[in-house]
Design an enzyme around this catalytic site. Structure first.
Site, PDB file in Angstrom:
ATOM      1  N   THR A   1       0.813  -1.218   0.000  1.00  0.00           N
ATOM      2  CA  THR A   1       0.000   0.000   0.000  1.00  0.00           C
ATOM      3  C   THR A   1       0.849   1.271   0.000  1.00  0.00           C
ATOM      4  OG1 THR A   1      -1.776  -1.133   1.181  1.00  0.00           O
ATOM      5  CG2 THR A   1      -1.772   1.266   1.281  1.00  0.00           C
ATOM      6  N   GLU A   2       0.378   2.261  -0.748  1.00  0.00           N
ATOM      7  CA  GLU A   2       0.998   3.584  -0.758  1.00  0.00           C
ATOM      8  C   GLU A   2      -0.077   4.647  -0.584  1.00  0.00           C
ATOM      9  OE1 GLU A   2       3.392   4.155  -4.233  1.00  0.00           O
ATOM     10  OE2 GLU A   2       4.546   2.308  -3.927  1.00  0.00           O
TER      11      GLU A   2
ATOM     12  N   ALA B   1      -1.952   4.627  -3.650  1.00  0.00           N
ATOM     13  CA  ALA B   1      -2.190   3.283  -4.182  1.00  0.00           C
ATOM     14  C   ALA B   1      -2.657   2.371  -3.055  1.00  0.00           C
ATOM     15  CB  ALA B   1      -0.911   2.736  -4.827  1.00  0.00           C
ATOM     16  N   GLY B   2      -3.935   2.519  -2.688  1.00  0.00           N
ATOM     17  CA  GLY B   2      -4.521   1.690  -1.644  1.00  0.00           C
ATOM     18  C   GLY B   2      -5.396   0.617  -2.276  1.00  0.00           C
TER      19      GLY B   2
ATOM     20  N   PHE C   1       0.782   2.222   6.001  1.00  0.00           N
ATOM     21  CA  PHE C   1      -0.046   1.285   6.777  1.00  0.00           C
ATOM     22  C   PHE C   1       0.568  -0.115   6.814  1.00  0.00           C
ATOM     23  CE2 PHE C   1      -3.689   4.044   5.002  1.00  0.00           C
ATOM     24  CZ  PHE C   1      -3.504   5.007   5.985  1.00  0.00           C
TER      25      PHE C   1
ATOM     26  N   GLY D   1      -5.119 -14.955  -0.222  1.00  0.00           N
ATOM     27  CA  GLY D   1      -4.862 -15.788   0.948  1.00  0.00           C
ATOM     28  C   GLY D   1      -4.946 -14.992   2.237  1.00  0.00           C
TER      29      GLY D   1
ATOM     30  N   GLU E   1      -6.589  -5.342   3.834  1.00  0.00           N
ATOM     31  CA  GLU E   1      -6.557  -6.496   2.928  1.00  0.00           C
ATOM     32  C   GLU E   1      -7.648  -6.400   1.860  1.00  0.00           C
ATOM     33  OE1 GLU E   1      -4.187  -8.594   2.951  1.00  0.00           O
ATOM     34  OE2 GLU E   1      -3.394  -8.715   4.973  1.00  0.00           O
TER      35      GLU E   1
ATOM     36  N   THR F   1     -10.907  -3.405   0.940  1.00  0.00           N
ATOM     37  CA  THR F   1     -12.166  -2.974   1.553  1.00  0.00           C
ATOM     38  C   THR F   1     -13.331  -3.868   1.103  1.00  0.00           C
ATOM     39  OG1 THR F   1     -12.707  -1.491  -0.271  1.00  0.00           O
ATOM     40  CG2 THR F   1     -11.366  -0.573   1.527  1.00  0.00           C
TER      41      THR F   1
END
Length: 384
Positions: free
Chosen positions: A128-129, A132-133, A158, A244, A366, A368
């Site tokens: 994550t950035e 870029a989520g 995060f 996973g 992981e 939304t």
């Protein structure tokens, strides 16, 4: 269809339950209040000794080869007592599975035993950035080839266990001219690598004992041998491993939801109003019936996803369905449990307010709930 657990799976579930009850539950409130890392890391070390950091890792690399179903039930039991410990365990297992799935033999031999043995206190998943989520393909972090090294620049946001993770799996753009999502590669970066720094621990709403950090890369040089899998093919790896991880987060949410309802149920029996136990009121009984039915359905979806993964079959849609349903229903269960306890549920003396805070993020990280719906719908429509 036989949905019963095997003897080994039941043993792992029982081991996780006993550890949660004896070691995690007594300190969960303190960890939420103080974020005492000494206590938190001591519990992680004990879990490592019991084999919980390599549940789906092959024995030759130090794992226990218990499989995805055992992983799911273990995370559920740990989360009943401490969601912070459960998420750290889940993410570390996910990092180990990434390395096992796409790492070469040298990488597996080097890193997996350290994760499974506790030499690395945890593993971190750096995807994550800031921009870029839900759209990780839009990442800006770059890795530029320079001789027999890559130079990484950018930041990740995060990141679970950033402060004490021993190894970081990092995604970066290696071909900026490639179509979106096609020029991304995956790297293993060890803690302490020059140019990589760990930012402050975020002050979160819940799961406070599990540190969440920003990770910065400034001219961070790693050897070319740090790349996992093929160059520019790393995004598919991230997508596969997130599926996973969703089994783990769904299982965590299930554990928190069950713990909340179990506590509220016991409280209802003891609490008297209008001359009788509030458990005798039909309206409140229906809340119990509805929430436990939801949580049982969530458990079955998680078991289906975990079993499908264990069989080596495509499980992405099943994992998204399980994660979506389990996390949303666990959120409802925690808030209904708090409601059943009335004012007492709102007081920190009782665990419900912590559980309500801990469960909230499960429908966010992981992927939304909204992204899970996109994934599910895309799979349903792909053949039309």
């Amino acid at each position: 269809m036989d949905l019963s657990l095997t003897e080994e799976q039941m043993m792992i579930q029982d081991m996780a339950r006993k550890f949660a009850e004896t070691e995690l539950a007594p300190v969960a409130a303190e960890l939420d209040e103080t974020q005492n890392q000494e206590i938190f890391l001591a519990n992680l070390a004990q879990l490592t000794e019991l084999g919980f950091m390599g549940l789906n890792v092959k024995a030759e690399y130090g794992g226990v080869e218990a499989g995805s179903v055992a992983f799911s039930v273990a995370i559920t039991e740990l989360a009943k007592a401490c969601a912070s410990t459960a998420v750290t365990t889940s993410v570390t297992n996910m990092v180990a599975e990434v390395i096992q799935a796409v790492g070469n033999e040298e990488q597996k031999q080097l890193y997996l035993p350290k994760l499974c043995s506790g030499e690395y206190k945890a593993g971190a998943f750096c995807l994550t950035e800031n921009t870029a989520g839900s759209d990780p393909a839009g990442m800006k972090t770059t890795a530029v080839k320079d001789g027999d090294e890559y130079i990484i620049n950018g930041s990740k946001l995060f990141i679970t266990s950033g402060t004490f993770a021993g190894v970081f799996v990092v995604w970066a753009v290696t071909d900026p001219d490639a179509p979106k999502g096609k020029g991304i590669s995956c790297f293993i970066v060890e803690a302490g690598t020059p140019g990589m720094t760990v930012g402050k621990t975020e002050d979160k709403m819940g799961q406070k004992a599990s540190p969440t950090n920003e990770i910065h890369f400034e001219n961070c040089r790693v050897p070319a041998s740090a790349m996992m899998g093929q160059e520019n093919k790393g995004f598919a790896v991230a997508v596969g491993e997130l599926a996973g991880g969703r089994i783990g987060i769904g299982s965590l949410a299930l554990g928190v939801g069950l713990a909340a309802m179990d506590y509220a149920k016991a409280y209802m029996v003891e609490r008297k109003q209008f001359g009788q136990s509030i458990a005798d009121f039909q309206g409140l009984q229906w809340k119990l019936a509805e929430r436990y039915t939801d949580l049982e359905a969530a458990r079955l979806l998680l078991m289906q996803a975990a079993y499908t993964k264990e069989q080596g079959l495509p499980f992405g849609k099943a994992a998204s369905m399980a994660k979506l349903f389990a996390t949303e229903k666990a959120n409802i269960a925690c808030y209904d449990a708090l409601q059943l306890m009335g004012g007492a549920g709102y007081i920190k003396e009782y665990p419900l307010e912590r559980m309500a805070r801990d469960v909230r993020v499960t429908s966010i990280y992981e992927g939304t709930s909204e992204i899970q719906k996109v994934i599910i719908a895309r799979d349903l429509l792909k053949d039309i």
